[in-house]
Design an enzyme around this catalytic site. Sequence first.
Site, PDB file in Angstrom:
ATOM      1  N   GLY A  36      38.790  57.781  33.947  1.00 32.99           N
ATOM      2  CA  GLY A  36      38.308  58.879  33.094  1.00 32.99           C
ATOM      3  C   GLY A  36      39.521  59.611  32.559  1.00 32.99           C
ATOM      4  CB  ALA A  37      41.703  59.082  29.794  1.00 33.77           C
ATOM      5  N   GLY A  51      40.809  64.266  33.856  1.00 34.71           N
ATOM      6  CA  GLY A  51      41.622  63.085  34.122  1.00 34.71           C
ATOM      7  C   GLY A  51      43.002  63.181  33.498  1.00 34.71           C
ATOM      8  CG  ASP A  85      37.998  57.061  29.068  1.00 34.99           C
ATOM      9  OD1 ASP A  85      38.060  58.181  29.616  1.00 34.99           O
ATOM     10  OD2 ASP A  85      37.024  56.712  28.353  1.00 34.99           O
ATOM     11  NE  ARG A  87      27.733  72.582  35.785  1.00 36.17           N
ATOM     12  CZ  ARG A  87      27.631  73.815  36.263  1.00 36.17           C
ATOM     13  NH1 ARG A  87      26.474  74.387  36.344  1.00 36.17           N
ATOM     14  NH2 ARG A  87      28.711  74.462  36.673  1.00 36.17           N
ATOM     15  NE  ARG A 114      28.661  71.476  39.859  1.00 34.29           N
ATOM     16  CZ  ARG A 114      28.917  72.778  39.823  1.00 34.29           C
ATOM     17  NH1 ARG A 114      27.990  73.647  40.136  1.00 34.29           N
ATOM     18  NH2 ARG A 114      30.110  73.219  39.486  1.00 34.29           N
ATOM     19  CB  THR A 117      32.051  62.125  38.692  1.00 32.62           C
ATOM     20  OG1 THR A 117      33.160  61.381  38.195  1.00 32.62           O
ATOM     21  CG2 THR A 117      30.923  62.089  37.685  1.00 32.62           C
ATOM     22  CG  ASN A 118      30.333  68.365  39.152  1.00 32.21           C
ATOM     23  OD1 ASN A 118      30.363  68.489  40.370  1.00 32.21           O
ATOM     24  ND2 ASN A 118      31.003  69.150  38.324  1.00 32.21           N
ATOM     25  CG  HIS A 124      31.251  71.643  43.520  1.00 33.11           C
ATOM     26  ND1 HIS A 124      32.082  72.735  43.542  1.00 33.11           N
ATOM     27  CD2 HIS A 124      31.281  71.192  42.243  1.00 33.11           C
ATOM     28  CE1 HIS A 124      32.588  72.927  42.340  1.00 33.11           C
ATOM     29  NE2 HIS A 124      32.115  72.004  41.524  1.00 33.11           N
TER      30      HIS A 124
END
Length: 310
Positions: A9-10, A14, A33, A82, A88, A119-120, A175
């Site tokens: 993930g850029a 990231g 990515d 988000r 979330r 990552t959420n 979280h």
Amino acid sequence: MRSKITVVGAGFVGSTLVQRLAERDYADIVMYDIVPNMPQGKALDLLQAGPVLGYDSLVTGTNDYADTADSDIVVITSGFPRKPGMSRDDLLKKNQEIVSQVTEQIVRYSPNTIIIVVTNPLDAMAHVALHVSGFPRERVIGMAGVLDTARFRTFIAQEVGASVRDVQAYVLGGHGDTMVPLSRLCTVAGLPISQLIAAERIEEIVQRTRDGGAEIVKLLGNGSAYFAPSASVLQMIDSILLDKKQIVPCAVHLEGEYGLNHLFVGVPAQLGSKGIEKIIEIELTDSERAALQKSASAVQELVDVLGIHN
Ligand code: A3D
């Protein structure tokens, strides 16, 4: 040989993390990515900052998992951030798919790596990575507690006019809105905050900490926080790569600790070269324990939606 870190993930978190890592100058970094060419472009840009800032970290951008082979640490930041008004929980299914695909590829090329999930929804996504990887729990860690604690420390330091370095605190739990900032154990240069800040004000700060991510999402209008999140991942990587054995709150798959089972929940853990080397069990008051249980139940609800049973 230099250590190797892959960041999947850029995006905002990231690429900011890759910048921080490059500037540390202790590892080579691969940025992956799915968007064609984008990670290559960012990597080249970061590489060209090396002569100015004096680092030799090799930064490579890629759309091919083969380039991530034999990484010592892999950080998963890929997913949808988000958006305002989005909980979330809304992200759950979308990001489960992404984290599952990414984890399969990571394990294929780096079977001995340590995975840090960003990552959420965080605790649930760490659960996905543990399940899909089949790794021992020592090698799958979620980043959340360092960030939540940093937010709490920032607000406390501002309140009393102290250096952030003098503020010690722990935020436990999932979280999310139910996280448990342990104000009883928060100190400024060793002094309990109850001696420095009125109880009602502490409660307000606790609430602002719980809403810390949402406050930034609202201000940005598009996207979510990334400077403090990337700094928080960096602290965890420092402790692992340099075997510092720092005790930091992070999401750990609990197997009986704190009376919780088979669930990722934020607790203090010692991070070293093997990943999670020790889980620290703080003695909690009844109300703290109840709050942690409530937070764990919120994580459990998400995990139930995922359909994972382990
Ligand atoms: P963003 O800037 O959108 O970056 C996400 C990147 O993931 C994008 O570049 C996408 O192209 C990429 N991506 C999407 N699908 C894939 C895939 N299958 N494989 C590889 N890459 C893919 O988001 P961001 O960097 O702001 O945030 C990333 C994630 O971290 C989100 O889920 C956030 O919610 C989460 N986050 C968590 C925290 C915690 O404290 C836990 C803090 C900040 C952000």
